[in-house]
Write a protein that holds these residues in place. Sequence first.
Motif, PDB file in Angstrom:
ATOM      1  N   ALA A 232       0.685  -1.268  -0.091  1.00  0.00           N
ATOM      2  CA  ALA A 232       0.160   0.034  -0.134  1.00  0.00           C
ATOM      3  C   ALA A 232       0.960   1.277  -0.118  1.00  0.00           C
ATOM      4  O   ALA A 232       0.522   2.430  -0.574  1.00  0.00           O
ATOM      5  N   SER A 233       2.042   1.180   0.519  1.00  0.00           N
ATOM      6  CA  SER A 233       2.930   2.420   0.621  1.00  0.00           C
ATOM      7  C   SER A 233       3.359   2.744  -0.784  1.00  0.00           C
ATOM      8  O   SER A 233       3.257   4.060  -1.081  1.00  0.00           O
ATOM      9  N   LYS A 234       3.637   1.933  -1.629  1.00  0.00           N
ATOM     10  CA  LYS A 234       4.254   2.152  -2.717  1.00  0.00           C
ATOM     11  C   LYS A 234       2.964   2.587  -3.828  1.00  0.00           C
ATOM     12  O   LYS A 234       3.091   3.469  -4.630  1.00  0.00           O
ATOM     13  N   PHE A 235       1.719   2.042  -3.625  1.00  0.00           N
ATOM     14  CA  PHE A 235       0.549   2.562  -4.198  1.00  0.00           C
ATOM     15  C   PHE A 235       0.026   4.025  -4.117  1.00  0.00           C
ATOM     16  O   PHE A 235      -0.151   4.860  -4.905  1.00  0.00           O
ATOM     17  N   PHE A 236       0.136   4.263  -2.977  1.00  0.00           N
ATOM     18  CA  PHE A 236      -0.403   5.656  -2.260  1.00  0.00           C
ATOM     19  C   PHE A 236       0.942   6.603  -2.409  1.00  0.00           C
ATOM     20  O   PHE A 236       0.497   8.018  -2.390  1.00  0.00           O
ATOM     21  N   PHE A 245       2.472  -6.637 -16.036  1.00  0.00           N
ATOM     22  CA  PHE A 245       1.700  -7.875 -15.923  1.00  0.00           C
ATOM     23  C   PHE A 245       2.797  -8.820 -15.902  1.00  0.00           C
ATOM     24  O   PHE A 245       2.247 -10.082 -16.390  1.00  0.00           O
ATOM     25  N   ARG A 246       3.997  -8.693 -15.757  1.00  0.00           N
ATOM     26  CA  ARG A 246       5.051  -9.802 -15.630  1.00  0.00           C
ATOM     27  C   ARG A 246       5.969  -9.675 -14.652  1.00  0.00           C
ATOM     28  O   ARG A 246       7.194  -9.940 -14.644  1.00  0.00           O
ATOM     29  N   GLY A 247       5.492  -8.881 -13.544  1.00  0.00           N
ATOM     30  CA  GLY A 247       6.275  -8.688 -12.506  1.00  0.00           C
ATOM     31  C   GLY A 247       7.370  -7.234 -12.515  1.00  0.00           C
ATOM     32  O   GLY A 247       7.427  -6.466 -13.770  1.00  0.00           O
ATOM     33  N   GLY A 248       7.561  -6.676 -11.782  1.00  0.00           N
ATOM     34  CA  GLY A 248       8.202  -5.468 -11.634  1.00  0.00           C
ATOM     35  C   GLY A 248       7.545  -4.431 -11.897  1.00  0.00           C
ATOM     36  O   GLY A 248       7.783  -3.214 -12.500  1.00  0.00           O
ATOM     37  N   SER A 249       6.215  -4.188 -11.581  1.00  0.00           N
ATOM     38  CA  SER A 249       5.262  -3.099 -12.223  1.00  0.00           C
ATOM     39  C   SER A 249       5.545  -2.295 -10.920  1.00  0.00           C
ATOM     40  O   SER A 249       5.546  -2.506  -9.784  1.00  0.00           O
ATOM     41  N   ASP A 250       5.253  -0.855 -11.433  1.00  0.00           N
ATOM     42  CA  ASP A 250       5.064   0.322 -10.439  1.00  0.00           C
ATOM     43  C   ASP A 250       3.523   0.816 -10.644  1.00  0.00           C
ATOM     44  O   ASP A 250       3.114   1.195 -11.680  1.00  0.00           O
ATOM     45  N   LEU A 251       3.021   0.632  -9.400  1.00  0.00           N
ATOM     46  CA  LEU A 251       1.384   1.190  -9.581  1.00  0.00           C
ATOM     47  C   LEU A 251       1.199   2.398  -8.623  1.00  0.00           C
ATOM     48  O   LEU A 251       0.208   2.256  -8.068  1.00  0.00           O
ATOM     49  N   GLY A 252       1.814   3.424  -8.746  1.00  0.00           N
ATOM     50  CA  GLY A 252       1.504   4.597  -8.052  1.00  0.00           C
ATOM     51  C   GLY A 252       0.399   5.456  -8.547  1.00  0.00           C
ATOM     52  O   GLY A 252       0.393   5.558  -9.763  1.00  0.00           O
ATOM     53  N   ALA A 419      -3.583   8.600 -22.986  1.00  0.00           N
ATOM     54  CA  ALA A 419      -3.452   7.512 -21.818  1.00  0.00           C
ATOM     55  C   ALA A 419      -2.154   7.747 -20.978  1.00  0.00           C
ATOM     56  O   ALA A 419      -1.754   6.772 -20.436  1.00  0.00           O
ATOM     57  N   ALA A 420      -1.462   8.893 -21.264  1.00  0.00           N
ATOM     58  CA  ALA A 420      -0.149   9.055 -20.663  1.00  0.00           C
ATOM     59  C   ALA A 420      -0.217   9.300 -19.223  1.00  0.00           C
ATOM     60  O   ALA A 420      -0.890  10.420 -18.705  1.00  0.00           O
ATOM     61  N   ALA A 421       0.286   8.568 -18.199  1.00  0.00           N
ATOM     62  CA  ALA A 421       0.191   8.875 -16.822  1.00  0.00           C
ATOM     63  C   ALA A 421       1.690   9.648 -16.469  1.00  0.00           C
ATOM     64  O   ALA A 421       2.459   9.067 -16.503  1.00  0.00           O
ATOM     65  N   LYS A 422       1.239  10.939 -16.336  1.00  0.00           N
ATOM     66  CA  LYS A 422       2.568  11.449 -15.913  1.00  0.00           C
ATOM     67  C   LYS A 422       2.014  12.846 -14.762  1.00  0.00           C
ATOM     68  O   LYS A 422       0.898  13.262 -14.957  1.00  0.00           O
ATOM     69  N   LEU A 423       2.845  13.442 -14.349  1.00  0.00           N
ATOM     70  CA  LEU A 423       2.826  14.518 -13.408  1.00  0.00           C
ATOM     71  C   LEU A 423       3.338  15.877 -14.269  1.00  0.00           C
ATOM     72  O   LEU A 423       4.638  15.735 -14.373  1.00  0.00           O
ATOM     73  N   SER A 424       2.455  16.646 -14.437  1.00  0.00           N
ATOM     74  CA  SER A 424       2.961  17.861 -15.349  1.00  0.00           C
ATOM     75  C   SER A 424       1.962  19.277 -15.053  1.00  0.00           C
ATOM     76  O   SER A 424       0.688  18.825 -14.741  1.00  0.00           O
ATOM     77  N   LEU A 425       2.378  20.268 -14.946  1.00  0.00           N
ATOM     78  CA  LEU A 425       1.507  21.426 -15.009  1.00  0.00           C
ATOM     79  C   LEU A 425       1.206  22.062 -16.194  1.00  0.00           C
ATOM     80  O   LEU A 425       0.399  22.726 -16.411  1.00  0.00           O
ATOM     81  N   ASN A 426       1.880  21.643 -17.273  1.00  0.00           N
ATOM     82  CA  ASN A 426       1.316  22.112 -18.897  1.00  0.00           C
ATOM     83  C   ASN A 426       0.170  21.481 -18.998  1.00  0.00           C
ATOM     84  O   ASN A 426       0.025  20.145 -19.137  1.00  0.00           O
ATOM     85  N   GLU A 452      -2.006  -6.221 -11.347  1.00  0.00           N
ATOM     86  CA  GLU A 452      -2.204  -5.135 -12.290  1.00  0.00           C
ATOM     87  C   GLU A 452      -3.745  -5.083 -12.809  1.00  0.00           C
ATOM     88  O   GLU A 452      -4.052  -3.907 -13.260  1.00  0.00           O
ATOM     89  N   THR A 453      -4.330  -6.122 -12.354  1.00  0.00           N
ATOM     90  CA  THR A 453      -5.829  -6.246 -12.627  1.00  0.00           C
ATOM     91  C   THR A 453      -6.563  -5.957 -11.257  1.00  0.00           C
ATOM     92  O   THR A 453      -7.390  -4.916 -11.438  1.00  0.00           O
ATOM     93  N   LEU A 454      -6.237  -6.189 -10.191  1.00  0.00           N
ATOM     94  CA  LEU A 454      -6.686  -6.092  -8.928  1.00  0.00           C
ATOM     95  C   LEU A 454      -6.664  -4.392  -8.520  1.00  0.00           C
ATOM     96  O   LEU A 454      -7.423  -3.860  -7.801  1.00  0.00           O
ATOM     97  N   VAL A 455      -5.605  -3.718  -9.080  1.00  0.00           N
ATOM     98  CA  VAL A 455      -5.278  -2.363  -8.787  1.00  0.00           C
ATOM     99  C   VAL A 455      -6.445  -1.614  -9.348  1.00  0.00           C
ATOM    100  O   VAL A 455      -6.757  -0.440  -8.765  1.00  0.00           O
TER     101      VAL A 455
END
Length: 486
Positions: A232-236, A245-252, A419-426, A452-455
């Motif tokens: 949960a710490s990595k998610f939040f 979907f094959r390990g090593g996912s980052d789901l922030g 569909a780009a997941a990013k942090l930007s002010l533009n 990756e699906t349960l997220v």
Amino acid sequence: MTNGSLILLVLALAALAFVLARRRAVASVAGDTRKLHSLPGHHGQAAFLLAAVPGLVVMAAWLFLQPVLIDTHVRGMIEAADIPEGSTPDLVMADVRRIGEGLDRLVATGTVGEGALAAMRADMGGLRARLAGAGVALGGNIGPSAFDAALARRDMARSGHRAMTGAVLALALAGLGYGLFRVRPEFRARNASETFVLGLLIGASLIAILTTAGIVASLLFESLHFFRLYPASKFFFSTVWNPQFRGGSDLGIWPLLWGTLYVSFIALLVAVPVGLMSAIYLSEYASARARAWIKPAIELLAGIPTIVYGLFALITVGPLLRDWFAQPLGIGSSSSSVMTAGLVMGIMVIPFVSSLSDDIMNAVPQALRDGSLGLGATPSETVRKVVLPAALPGIVGAVLLAASRAIGETMIVVMGAGAAAKLSLNPFEAMTTVTVKIVSQLTGDTEFASPETLVAFALGLTLFVMTLALNVLALVIVRKYREQYE
């Protein structure tokens, strides 16, 4: 017998009960219905309810509980040696369900006979190929115990369906017989049927509450399941969204949360001023003739499908913003951007603000306006000092409805913001929202029990908490600044 056929048969028996009970009531008084306590139709209605409702209620409960009980029993049949490394019992159970579905398809198409199903256990490679030919893809390697569990699950489901069919039909016939048995001249059929209907109405009124509780419970349980697989710490707290979907996912969640709030903020910047000023004009200044034309035209925006708004954003608004603003200013080169989705979404939610605010302001007593004008205030001062404060709770509700609609929108964001997941002010860069990723994580040939699906459920729960917090904040603001009039 399929579930649909069973429902139709129960309703047919109930209709037969209605006709027979009505006739029996008339015959019991030799045609003189004045001797009946209740009308013949009430006797028929009581028999209809007795024949239909108990069986259908049992059927609904059976369909809900049977899969849970069968899966609980079948899960214990899977041996630990047949759970592949890196997999979980939930993933294997998902394959067990798929195997059962594939076997049903093979039998239905005549590819494999019922008697030959058990023999397929000896050739797992051939089984996988046959299932693939039937359109069923397995998530991992399957062992003999998983195949045995699939066969057992299939057999139990078929036996359970037969038992359910017998129980439902038995209840319908018993209700029919009991309904006819109760038909007598002195029987208070109207009271019985109205009491029965009252119970149904109370049950219907509880559906909204139970549905909400069910939604929250499903989100919570699946989210807890996700957090057992992913920290949960990595998610939040992570700022990276990169499902593999094959390990090593980052789901922030933060890139998705930022995109959701950014797009919704721009949408509200468009919708709230335009919608509120439109409502003020319609309520305080427009003639009856102008109002009759303008209000339906504004409300027409709410009836346009969101896919049409998405096409408008993709084909018209996006290229226009890119060519006139983003590229000349050197701040973007794509037609998909937060600004594109926000502007189009703002246009879409204008009716939510305008129509509701107009209705609320029209509900303000005319005496308040007359008193303000009689004291020398101008119409604009009356609107600002009297009408808007009195209508504030409704206006806040309209804005909240627009905000909830904007936060939950998907199609416009997919086609307008990318569909780009990013942090930007533009605002002229492509981003995405929580709802878009919920859809993308739950579609395609993906393993449902994977992180990756349960997220998607954790994202949905977060969105629910956001909306709840927004509503609580609005209530606090309304209670603090609302002006009450006697």
